[in-house]
Design a protein around this motif. Structure first.
Motif, PDB file in Angstrom:
ATOM      1  N   LEU A 271      60.333 133.806 -29.431  1.00  0.00           N
ATOM      2  CA  LEU A 271      61.459 132.933 -29.752  1.00  0.00           C
ATOM      3  C   LEU A 271      62.102 132.381 -28.483  1.00  0.00           C
ATOM      4  CD1 LEU A 271      63.141 131.739 -32.016  1.00  0.00           C
ATOM      5  CD2 LEU A 271      64.633 133.748 -31.895  1.00  0.00           C
ATOM      6  N   VAL A 272      62.049 133.128 -27.408  1.00  0.00           N
ATOM      7  CA  VAL A 272      62.613 132.655 -26.137  1.00  0.00           C
ATOM      8  C   VAL A 272      61.792 131.490 -25.595  1.00  0.00           C
ATOM      9  CG1 VAL A 272      63.164 133.309 -23.762  1.00  0.00           C
ATOM     10  CG2 VAL A 272      63.522 134.946 -25.630  1.00  0.00           C
ATOM     11  N   ASP A 273      60.477 131.561 -25.755  1.00  0.00           N
ATOM     12  CA  ASP A 273      59.602 130.529 -25.203  1.00  0.00           C
ATOM     13  C   ASP A 273      59.478 129.295 -26.087  1.00  0.00           C
ATOM     14  OD1 ASP A 273      59.191 132.197 -23.104  1.00  0.00           O
ATOM     15  OD2 ASP A 273      57.204 132.874 -23.731  1.00  0.00           O
ATOM     16  N   CYS A 274      59.820 129.422 -27.378  1.00  0.00           N
ATOM     17  CA  CYS A 274      59.674 128.291 -28.302  1.00  0.00           C
ATOM     18  C   CYS A 274      60.391 127.026 -27.841  1.00  0.00           C
ATOM     19  CB  CYS A 274      60.172 128.672 -29.697  1.00  0.00           C
ATOM     20  SG  CYS A 274      59.002 129.672 -30.629  1.00  0.00           S
ATOM     21  N   PRO A 275      61.660 127.071 -27.419  1.00  0.00           N
ATOM     22  CA  PRO A 275      62.350 125.833 -27.052  1.00  0.00           C
ATOM     23  C   PRO A 275      61.735 125.091 -25.877  1.00  0.00           C
ATOM     24  CG  PRO A 275      63.906 127.628 -27.402  1.00  0.00           C
ATOM     25  CD  PRO A 275      62.552 128.220 -27.379  1.00  0.00           C
ATOM     26  N   LYS A 276      60.852 125.738 -25.127  1.00  0.00           N
ATOM     27  CA  LYS A 276      60.228 125.074 -23.991  1.00  0.00           C
ATOM     28  C   LYS A 276      59.294 123.954 -24.428  1.00  0.00           C
ATOM     29  CE  LYS A 276      60.471 129.256 -21.162  1.00  0.00           C
ATOM     30  NZ  LYS A 276      59.713 130.289 -20.418  1.00  0.00           N
ATOM     31  N   LYS A 277      58.906 123.961 -25.696  1.00  0.00           N
ATOM     32  CA  LYS A 277      58.038 122.907 -26.218  1.00  0.00           C
ATOM     33  C   LYS A 277      58.910 121.874 -26.904  1.00  0.00           C
ATOM     34  CE  LYS A 277      53.774 121.461 -26.754  1.00  0.00           C
ATOM     35  NZ  LYS A 277      52.904 121.208 -25.591  1.00  0.00           N
ATOM     36  N   LYS A 278      59.383 120.873 -26.147  1.00  0.00           N
ATOM     37  CA  LYS A 278      60.329 119.905 -26.684  1.00  0.00           C
ATOM     38  C   LYS A 278      59.710 118.517 -26.758  1.00  0.00           C
ATOM     39  CE  LYS A 278      64.554 122.219 -25.120  1.00  0.00           C
ATOM     40  NZ  LYS A 278      65.776 122.089 -24.304  1.00  0.00           N
ATOM     41  N   SER A 279      60.283 117.698 -27.637  1.00  0.00           N
ATOM     42  CA  SER A 279      59.853 116.309 -27.721  1.00  0.00           C
ATOM     43  C   SER A 279      60.551 115.506 -26.625  1.00  0.00           C
ATOM     44  CB  SER A 279      60.188 115.734 -29.100  1.00  0.00           C
ATOM     45  OG  SER A 279      61.563 115.893 -29.372  1.00  0.00           O
ATOM     46  N   VAL A 280      60.060 114.297 -26.410  1.00  0.00           N
ATOM     47  CA  VAL A 280      60.587 113.464 -25.329  1.00  0.00           C
ATOM     48  C   VAL A 280      61.421 112.332 -25.911  1.00  0.00           C
ATOM     49  CG1 VAL A 280      58.694 114.012 -23.777  1.00  0.00           C
ATOM     50  CG2 VAL A 280      58.457 112.071 -25.342  1.00  0.00           C
ATOM     51  N   CYS A 281      62.278 111.769 -25.066  1.00  0.00           N
ATOM     52  CA  CYS A 281      63.077 110.587 -25.402  1.00  0.00           C
ATOM     53  C   CYS A 281      64.006 110.815 -26.583  1.00  0.00           C
ATOM     54  CB  CYS A 281      62.175 109.374 -25.682  1.00  0.00           C
ATOM     55  SG  CYS A 281      61.100 108.952 -24.292  1.00  0.00           S
ATOM     56  N   GLY A 282      64.361 112.074 -26.879  1.00  0.00           N
ATOM     57  CA  GLY A 282      65.312 112.355 -27.945  1.00  0.00           C
ATOM     58  C   GLY A 282      64.767 112.180 -29.341  1.00  0.00           C
ATOM     59  N   THR A 283      63.491 111.907 -29.503  1.00  0.00           N
ATOM     60  CA  THR A 283      62.895 111.742 -30.830  1.00  0.00           C
ATOM     61  C   THR A 283      62.693 113.100 -31.479  1.00  0.00           C
ATOM     62  OG1 THR A 283      61.694 109.787 -30.080  1.00  0.00           O
ATOM     63  CG2 THR A 283      60.939 110.803 -32.120  1.00  0.00           C
ATOM     64  N   PRO A 284      63.158 113.283 -32.716  1.00  0.00           N
ATOM     65  CA  PRO A 284      62.916 114.563 -33.393  1.00  0.00           C
ATOM     66  C   PRO A 284      61.431 114.901 -33.390  1.00  0.00           C
ATOM     67  CG  PRO A 284      64.446 113.232 -34.665  1.00  0.00           C
ATOM     68  CD  PRO A 284      63.929 112.351 -33.561  1.00  0.00           C
ATOM     69  N   PHE A 285      61.113 116.149 -33.134  1.00  0.00           N
ATOM     70  CA  PHE A 285      59.713 116.518 -32.909  1.00  0.00           C
ATOM     71  C   PHE A 285      58.822 116.162 -34.099  1.00  0.00           C
ATOM     72  CE2 PHE A 285      56.160 119.537 -32.909  1.00  0.00           C
ATOM     73  CZ  PHE A 285      55.593 119.208 -31.682  1.00  0.00           C
ATOM     74  N   LEU A 286      59.305 116.336 -35.326  1.00  0.00           N
ATOM     75  CA  LEU A 286      58.476 116.039 -36.497  1.00  0.00           C
ATOM     76  C   LEU A 286      58.192 114.564 -36.652  1.00  0.00           C
ATOM     77  CD1 LEU A 286      59.885 118.505 -39.192  1.00  0.00           C
ATOM     78  CD2 LEU A 286      57.915 118.803 -37.675  1.00  0.00           C
ATOM     79  N   CYS A 287      58.913 113.737 -35.908  1.00  0.00           N
ATOM     80  CA  CYS A 287      58.676 112.293 -35.947  1.00  0.00           C
ATOM     81  C   CYS A 287      57.678 111.844 -34.883  1.00  0.00           C
ATOM     82  CB  CYS A 287      59.990 111.531 -35.771  1.00  0.00           C
ATOM     83  SG  CYS A 287      61.169 111.768 -37.116  1.00  0.00           S
ATOM     84  N   THR A 288      57.256 112.746 -34.033  1.00  0.00           N
ATOM     85  CA  THR A 288      56.290 112.406 -33.003  1.00  0.00           C
ATOM     86  C   THR A 288      54.877 112.539 -33.558  1.00  0.00           C
ATOM     87  OG1 THR A 288      56.095 114.667 -32.161  1.00  0.00           O
ATOM     88  CG2 THR A 288      57.872 113.277 -31.256  1.00  0.00           C
ATOM     89  N   GLU A 289      53.919 111.976 -32.830  1.00  0.00           N
ATOM     90  CA  GLU A 289      52.523 112.054 -33.268  1.00  0.00           C
ATOM     91  C   GLU A 289      52.057 113.501 -33.326  1.00  0.00           C
ATOM     92  OE1 GLU A 289      48.098 110.361 -31.914  1.00  0.00           O
ATOM     93  OE2 GLU A 289      49.923 109.727 -30.859  1.00  0.00           O
ATOM     94  N   GLN A 290      52.467 114.295 -32.371  1.00  0.00           N
ATOM     95  CA  GLN A 290      52.085 115.696 -32.331  1.00  0.00           C
ATOM     96  C   GLN A 290      52.737 116.502 -33.449  1.00  0.00           C
ATOM     97  OE1 GLN A 290      53.276 117.834 -28.759  1.00  0.00           O
ATOM     98  NE2 GLN A 290      51.310 118.890 -28.651  1.00  0.00           N
ATOM     99  N   GLY A 291      53.940 116.094 -33.837  1.00  0.00           N
ATOM    100  CA  GLY A 291      54.682 116.861 -34.825  1.00  0.00           C
ATOM    101  C   GLY A 291      54.373 116.534 -36.269  1.00  0.00           C
ATOM    102  N   THR A 292      53.728 115.395 -36.531  1.00  0.00           N
ATOM    103  CA  THR A 292      53.481 114.991 -37.927  1.00  0.00           C
ATOM    104  C   THR A 292      52.617 115.991 -38.682  1.00  0.00           C
ATOM    105  OG1 THR A 292      51.640 113.612 -37.138  1.00  0.00           O
ATOM    106  CG2 THR A 292      53.762 112.526 -37.492  1.00  0.00           C
ATOM    107  N   THR A 293      51.763 116.710 -37.964  1.00  0.00           N
ATOM    108  CA  THR A 293      50.908 117.717 -38.606  1.00  0.00           C
ATOM    109  C   THR A 293      51.732 118.775 -39.328  1.00  0.00           C
ATOM    110  OG1 THR A 293      49.239 117.418 -36.885  1.00  0.00           O
ATOM    111  CG2 THR A 293      49.094 119.423 -38.200  1.00  0.00           C
ATOM    112  N   PHE A 294      52.912 119.074 -38.786  1.00  0.00           N
ATOM    113  CA  PHE A 294      53.724 120.169 -39.309  1.00  0.00           C
ATOM    114  C   PHE A 294      54.775 119.708 -40.320  1.00  0.00           C
ATOM    115  CE2 PHE A 294      52.505 120.934 -34.867  1.00  0.00           C
ATOM    116  CZ  PHE A 294      51.689 122.040 -35.045  1.00  0.00           C
ATOM    117  N   THR A 295      54.862 118.400 -40.522  1.00  0.00           N
ATOM    118  CA  THR A 295      55.881 117.857 -41.431  1.00  0.00           C
ATOM    119  C   THR A 295      55.797 118.439 -42.846  1.00  0.00           C
ATOM    120  OG1 THR A 295      56.036 115.814 -40.162  1.00  0.00           O
ATOM    121  CG2 THR A 295      56.814 115.746 -42.431  1.00  0.00           C
ATOM    122  N   PRO A 296      54.593 118.526 -43.462  1.00  0.00           N
ATOM    123  CA  PRO A 296      54.539 119.051 -44.833  1.00  0.00           C
ATOM    124  C   PRO A 296      55.118 120.458 -44.968  1.00  0.00           C
ATOM    125  CG  PRO A 296      52.446 118.041 -44.230  1.00  0.00           C
ATOM    126  CD  PRO A 296      53.256 118.139 -42.977  1.00  0.00           C
TER     127      PRO A 296
END
Length: 496
Positions: A271-296
């Protein structure tokens, strides 16, 4: 699977003993004749006992015909009339035994070119099948029983399905269900879905629903794919510890491990290391190309039970994983639900609506490490329903706290409040299997101010600690607005 061994039976034993018995009777017969015929002689009953002995079968273990057949015909290949070649190995076998397989039975009885061939090159299209599995499956045709190692069951199942051996397929399924654990559950589920073993898939899902949150494991989270974890997160049968926010936290860990599978460390460090994986430019991670896989998967989080707690709502905003429009719809939905309870006197569900309950109930839980007295509440904005849950003297009691004890939030003063609930108890062994479980089932309950209600009376003989308590609650009745919104814009809580 039958063998010639079933056609033979051992001859009854005990013939010599009976013959000796005859001699004893004859030696005493003269003395018996001198006695009065009306008097009783113990020898009179011996012929009846003799007859009884003759009619009683006696077991004698002969050399096992099945073992002889397996050794001589299968392992030694004596009198073989066909050779099977596969994966660089050869087996000298017999058509009469191979015909137990639907695969070979069709091959030999039809108009296939192989029906008259003495050597058959078997093509193996399934990568799960290896020579060891074929050795076990071919050998099963020559013996009455087969021992299947849990570590080898998937390969054997694959070979049994290819050769259409229904009995062996069923035995593989039973072996899998008996050996579901953190190391096997994902592999067994994947194999069961490929080879159509629905009962095994169900068993694996049950194990995951019980253990995903109660016994979190790094390697298990790495193995769980999107399809499986989506089924788990949307289910009301998920054993949640402690509240819905913990479901969101578990998903953060899972998503991080999917993105960084090489990560290695204890579950607490994750849980400490999880926040280190952040999206860029303030875009919510699930809205990024990498994050769409996890949206469902994230759509099935019951966000209305996360935003009812201020600290949790702030974490959602800070993480910037969830798209803002998801949250704004939930905030709106919760606001109108609050207004209904305040102005329209929505005192909770009064009619059975199990579908609404399964999709939208609040999921929460508690671990009781040892027997004792416990009392707890799940905090947050619960529409003025301060529900205390007590475990004491093997009773579980609900109490609607209104005036008797201090409460940090708003408390409803309505004379009566209704709720739908289901409470489940479970304890597990070291492999995650259920040792004992109890459930109230789906129930409707009406509580007056400060009223207590005994939910469950437990038998101490059936309890084992640590004991896991999982509750589902629904405090408000479904609204027409929510049903309308869901049908128009697919913003129903369970699919957000």
């Amino acid at each position: 699977m039958g063998s010639l061994g079933s056609r033979f039976q051992a001859a009854p034993r005990g013939a010599d003993v009976v013959e000796e018995g005859h001699c004893v009777v004859r030696r005493h017969s003269c003395e018996c004749k001198k006695r009065k015929r009306a008097s009783h002689c113990e020898c009179d009953s011996e012929p009846e006992e003799e007859d009884s002995l003759l009619d009683t079968p006696r077991r004698k273990k002969l050399k096992s015909t099945s073992k002889y057949i397996y050794q001589t015909l299968f392992l030694n290949g004596e009198n073989s009339d066909i050779r099977i070649c596969a994966l660089g190995q050869e087996w000298n076998l017999h058509k009469v035994y191979l015909c137990q397989s639907g695969y070979f039975s069709s091959m030999f009885s039809g108009s296939w070119k192989e029906s008259n061939m003495m050597v058959i090159e078997l093509k193996i299209p399934d990568q799960n099948i290896d020579t060891e599995a074929l050795q076990v499956v071919f050998g099963s045709l020559y013996r009455d029983d087969v021992l299947i190692k849990p570590s080898r069951v998937v390969s054997i199942l694959a070979a049994a399905c290819m050769l259409q051996l229904d009995g062996l397929i069923q035995q593989c399924g039973e072996t899998m269900k008996e050996n579901v654990s953190v190391k096997t559950v994902c592999g067994y589920y994947a194999a069961a879905s490929i080879y159509g073993l629905d009962s095994v898939m169900k068993k694996c899902l049950e194990w995951l629903l019980n253990n995903l949150m109660t016994h979190q494991n790094v390697e298990l989270m790495k193995e769980l794919g999107v399809e499986v974890i989506e089924q788990l997160i949307q289910s009301s049968d998920l054993f949640v510890m402690q509240v819905e926010m913990d479901v969101y936290t578990a998903l953060k860990k899972w998503m991080f491990l999917q993105l960084v599978p090489s990560w290695d460390g204890p579950i607490k460090q994750l849980l400490v290391d999880c926040p280190k994986k952040k999206s860029v430019c303030g875009t919510p991670f699930l809205c990024t190309e990498q994050g769409t896989t996890f949206t469902p998967v994230f759509r099935h989080i019951r966000l209305q039970y996360i935003i009812n707690d201020l600290a949790s709502a702030r974490i959602l905003e800070r993480d910037n994983i969830i798209p803002p429009d998801w949250l704004s719809r939930i905030y709106k939905q919760q606001w109108f639900a609050m207004l209904r309870t305040e102005h329209d006197n929505d005192n909770g569900p009064q009619e059975a609506n199990k579908e609404e309950f399964e999709q939208n109930s609040m999921r929460c839980g508690r671990k009781l490490t040892k027997d004792g007295d416990y009392c707890w509440r799940w905090t947050g904005f619960n529409y003025g329903f301060d529900l205390l849950v007590t475990y004491t003297n093997r009773f579980i009691v609900f109490k609607r706290n209104t005036l008797s004890q201090p409460c940090g939030g708003a408390v409803s003063l309505q004379p009566r409040r209704h709720l739908a609930f289901r409470l489940r108890l479970a304890s597990f062994d070291s492999s995650g299997k259920l040792i004992c479980s109890r459930s109230t089932g789906y129930q409707l309950l009406t509580l007056e101010k400060d009223q207590e209600y005994v939910v469950m009376n437990l038998d101490s003989r059936l309890l084992s600690f640590p004991l896991y308590v999982c509750c589902n609650f629904l405090y408000t009745s479904p609204s027409s607005e929510r049903r309308g919104d869901a049908s128009e814009s697919e913003t129903s809580t369970h699919s957000v």
